[in-house]
Each structure stands twice: as structure tokens, then as C-alpha cells.
Write an enzyme that holds these catalytic residues in place. Structure first.
Site, PDB file in Angstrom:
ATOM      1  N   GLU A 140     -16.804  -5.150 -57.716  1.00  0.00           N
ATOM      2  CA  GLU A 140     -15.763  -5.172 -56.897  1.00  0.00           C
ATOM      3  C   GLU A 140     -14.490  -4.687 -57.230  1.00  0.00           C
ATOM      4  O   GLU A 140     -14.423  -4.133 -58.315  1.00  0.00           O
ATOM      5  CB  GLU A 140     -15.699  -6.711 -56.439  1.00  0.00           C
ATOM      6  CG  GLU A 140     -16.890  -7.345 -56.048  1.00  0.00           C
ATOM      7  CD  GLU A 140     -17.341  -7.337 -54.580  1.00  0.00           C
ATOM      8  OE1 GLU A 140     -16.950  -6.083 -54.032  1.00  0.00           O
ATOM      9  OE2 GLU A 140     -17.970  -8.078 -53.970  1.00  0.00           O
TER      10      GLU A 140
ATOM     11  N   ASP B 215     -15.575  -2.183 -49.099  1.00  0.00           N
ATOM     12  CA  ASP B 215     -14.554  -2.114 -49.789  1.00  0.00           C
ATOM     13  C   ASP B 215     -14.503  -1.331 -50.792  1.00  0.00           C
ATOM     14  O   ASP B 215     -13.785  -1.309 -51.854  1.00  0.00           O
ATOM     15  CB  ASP B 215     -14.269  -3.489 -50.407  1.00  0.00           C
ATOM     16  CG  ASP B 215     -15.477  -4.199 -51.150  1.00  0.00           C
ATOM     17  OD1 ASP B 215     -16.584  -3.421 -51.293  1.00  0.00           O
ATOM     18  OD2 ASP B 215     -15.509  -5.332 -51.492  1.00  0.00           O
TER      19      ASP B 215
ATOM     20  N   HIS C 143     -17.189  -0.985 -53.082  1.00  0.00           N
ATOM     21  CA  HIS C 143     -17.974  -1.433 -54.338  1.00  0.00           C
ATOM     22  C   HIS C 143     -19.073  -0.591 -54.446  1.00  0.00           C
ATOM     23  O   HIS C 143     -19.792  -0.154 -53.390  1.00  0.00           O
ATOM     24  CB  HIS C 143     -18.456  -3.276 -54.288  1.00  0.00           C
ATOM     25  CG  HIS C 143     -19.186  -3.350 -53.304  1.00  0.00           C
ATOM     26  ND1 HIS C 143     -19.015  -4.448 -52.475  1.00  0.00           N
ATOM     27  CD2 HIS C 143     -20.496  -3.000 -53.006  1.00  0.00           C
ATOM     28  CE1 HIS C 143     -19.927  -4.935 -51.538  1.00  0.00           C
ATOM     29  NE2 HIS C 143     -20.790  -3.808 -52.012  1.00  0.00           N
TER      30      HIS C 143
HETATM   31  C1  F6R Z   1     -27.063  -3.489 -53.571  1.00  0.00           C
HETATM   32  C2  F6R Z   1     -25.804  -2.854 -53.916  1.00  0.00           C
HETATM   33  C3  F6R Z   1     -24.526  -2.818 -53.025  1.00  0.00           C
HETATM   34  C4  F6R Z   1     -24.926  -2.153 -51.752  1.00  0.00           C
HETATM   35  C5  F6R Z   1     -23.575  -2.079 -50.958  1.00  0.00           C
HETATM   36  C6  F6R Z   1     -24.025  -1.332 -49.444  1.00  0.00           C
HETATM   37  O1  F6R Z   1     -27.969  -3.423 -54.574  1.00  0.00           O
HETATM   38  O2  F6R Z   1     -25.673  -2.329 -54.987  1.00  0.00           O
HETATM   39  O3  F6R Z   1     -23.525  -1.900 -53.604  1.00  0.00           O
HETATM   40  O4  F6R Z   1     -25.342  -0.810 -51.980  1.00  0.00           O
HETATM   41  O5  F6R Z   1     -23.273  -3.316 -50.559  1.00  0.00           O
HETATM   42  O6  F6R Z   1     -24.880  -2.170 -48.680  1.00  0.00           O
HETATM   43  P1  F6R Z   1     -25.536  -1.801 -47.387  1.00  0.00           P
HETATM   44  O7  F6R Z   1     -26.507  -0.633 -47.650  1.00  0.00           O
HETATM   45  O8  F6R Z   1     -26.399  -3.037 -47.013  1.00  0.00           O
HETATM   46  O9  F6R Z   1     -24.313  -1.441 -46.490  1.00  0.00           O
END
Ligand code: F6R
Length: 261
Positions: free
Chosen positions: A143, A136, A138
Site C-alpha cells: 500500500e 491507489d 498498490h
Molecule cells: C491481488 C493483488 C492486488 C490486485 C489489485 C487489483 O493478488 O495483488 O494488487 O492485483 O488489487 O485488483 P483487481 O484486479 O480486482 O482490480
């Protein structure tokens, strides 16, 4: 933004680790901002290898993690404290007092969040911030709707983040903590350099909107368009919705040519 497109996750991890290694060799007391999630695991592996095989020294490094779930014990297998120990801190020589991760409780969170920001300022700010991106859009746990000037604070996770993260909690969305403490977008915008990593088609829409779309709170990562030094490291699948793929590839090829002259 510099966009680097590579065939595989492995190459992205290698390039990101080399950027961090080169910065660390120039500044022994480097301040690193760190992320969790599946995307940076290869990068941490590469840095651990550099420490073990090449003697890369982290003894003067300070780290600040982006975020942590609230209402999860630190020792829980899915806490970000556990993640960081397992994938990075247990394998390199960063002293424990220099490792910072947001607290895992909502207790006195306003004071905690203000102190987290102060601690970052006290060491002169973050030199390199590692970032992943949610489907999304973030970054950290900022968010959709997060102020682009937001600072470290407590937030509620969106349904799409809860669903995406349920895989780590045995697939049961109801067991994923609904709240987190996260650095803000304003906090991230103050770092000297951002390394945003993304892999796979599930990230391609967010990547295209973040890099080539309008800057909007509905796509928090789009704020990085206003950051003076962001490197976006993505694989072909994550790049598949970008309009300017050929241009990004040609620009990177030219940069490499210049560097080898
Ligand atoms: C985690 C964080 C999140 C992740 C994001 C992607 O510390 O800040 O923003 O980077 O949710 O997560 P993955 O890498 O598991 O797809």
C-alpha cells in the site's frame, strides 16, 4: 517500460497468455508469480484453454502468489487459496507441491515470510510476475508508504483497498480482512519480467501516475519504472489519463512490424 494498449480486456489476456506460453515453451520449469483479483481472470482462462486444447504443459512449473489475507480460512470463498484453485490450479497440471501462496494466518509470520523469500531464491527467482494494480497504486498488497525495497511481510490494508474489496464480501467493509501477507516491492523488483495488467477507467489515474509520474512510495507501482523488463498491458479506458498514448501505440506497432520481418 513497454506499454501495450488494446481495445479490450480480452486482447490483453490473449497477449499476456502468449507471453507466458512462449516463455514456458522455452523453459519448462518456468517460475511464475501470480496475482488474484478480477483483472487476471481472463489470462488464467486463456492459459487453461491452452492447456486443455493445445496441451500446454505446466507439470514442471512452480508458482508463487503475491499475497493472501490474514485471518481468513483457506476454504473461505474469498481466500486467495480458493481463488487460485477455482480460476487456475484446478484446471492445469501444476503439481500441488510447486504451488506457493502466502499463509493465511499471522502465526509466526516473520519466519514464514523469510522462508517464502528463500523458497523463491531456491528455485532461481521468479521468471514472470503477473501484477494487477489497485486504484491507489498498490501492487501485491504494498500500500501507499510501502518501502520500495520492502520484502515479504505482514501489512495492514488501506481504507480504499478495504472498500474496493468489499464487493467480494457482500459489500460489507467490516468483513474484509484488514491484514495480509504480501511479497514486497523489493521482492517484485527482483523478478525477471513483470506483466502489469489493468482495465477500466477506475485504474486510469493510478496507471498514469505509475507510468508517467514521479517514483514515490505514495504510488507503489511507480517503482516499476526502475524495473528493467516490465510490460504494461492496459485497455483504452485504463490508458485514458496517459499523456503519451500515441507514442506507446506507435512503439508497439513498430515492434510488431520488426517481429514480422
Ligand atoms: C491481488 C493483488 C492486488 C490486485 C489489485 C487489483 O493478488 O495483488 O494488487 O492485483 O488489487 O485488483 P483487481 O484486479 O480486482 O482490480
Amino acid at each position: 517500460m513497454e506499454v501495450i494498449i488494446q481495445p479490450s480486456h480480452h486482447q490483453l489476456a490473449v497477449i499476456a497468455s502468449e507471453i507466458i506460453r512462449d516463455a514456458l515453451l522455452k523453459k519448462l520449469n518456468l517460475v511464475l508469480g501470480l496475482a488474484t483479483g478480477s483483472t487476471p481472470i481472463g489470462l488464467y482462462k486463456a492459459l487453461v484453454r491452452m492447456h486443455k486444447e493445445d496441451g500446454l504443459d505446466f507439470s514442471r512449473v512452480t508458482t508463487f502468489n503475491l499475497d493472501e489475507y490474514v485471518n481468513i480460512p483457506r476454504e473461505h470463498p474469498q481466500s486467495y487459496h480458493t481463488f487460485m484453485a477455482k480460476h487456475f490450479f484446478d484446471h492445469v497440471n501444476i503439481s500441488v507441491e510447486n504451488q506457493h501462496i502466502p499463509q493465511n494466518t499471522a502465526e509466526n509470520h516473520e519466519t514464514f515470510c523469510a522462508r517464502y523469500e528463500e523458497a523463491i531464491e531456491r528455485v532461481g527467482g521468479i521468471d514472470i510476475q503477473v501484477l494487477g494494480i489497485g486504484t491507489d497504486g498498490h501492487i501485491g498488497f504494498n500500500e501507499v508508504g510501502s518501502s520500495l525495497a520492502s520484502r515479504t511481510r505482514i501489512v495492514t490494508l488501506t481504507e480504499s483497498t478495504l472498500v474496493a474489496n468489499a464487493i467480494h464480501f457482500g459489500g460489507d467493509v467490516s468483513t474484509v480482512p484488514e491484514m495480509a501477507i504480501t511479497m514486497g516491492i523489493g521482492t517484485i523488483m527482483k523478478v525477471k519480467q513483470c506483466l502489469l495488467l489493468a482495465c477500466g477507467t477506475s485504474k486510469s489515474e493510478a496507471i498514469a501516475k505509475a507510468i508517467e509520474g514521479p517514483i514515490t512510495v505514495m504510488m507503489p507501482a511507480s517503482a516499476l519504472q526502475m524495473h528493467p523488463n516490465t510490460v504494461v498491458l492496459i485497455d483504452e479506458a485504463a490508458a485514458s489519463n496517459l499523456k503519451e498514448v500515441e507514442y506507446y501505440k506507435r512503439s508497439y506497432a513498430n515492434k510488431l512490424k520488426l517481429e514480422s520481418q
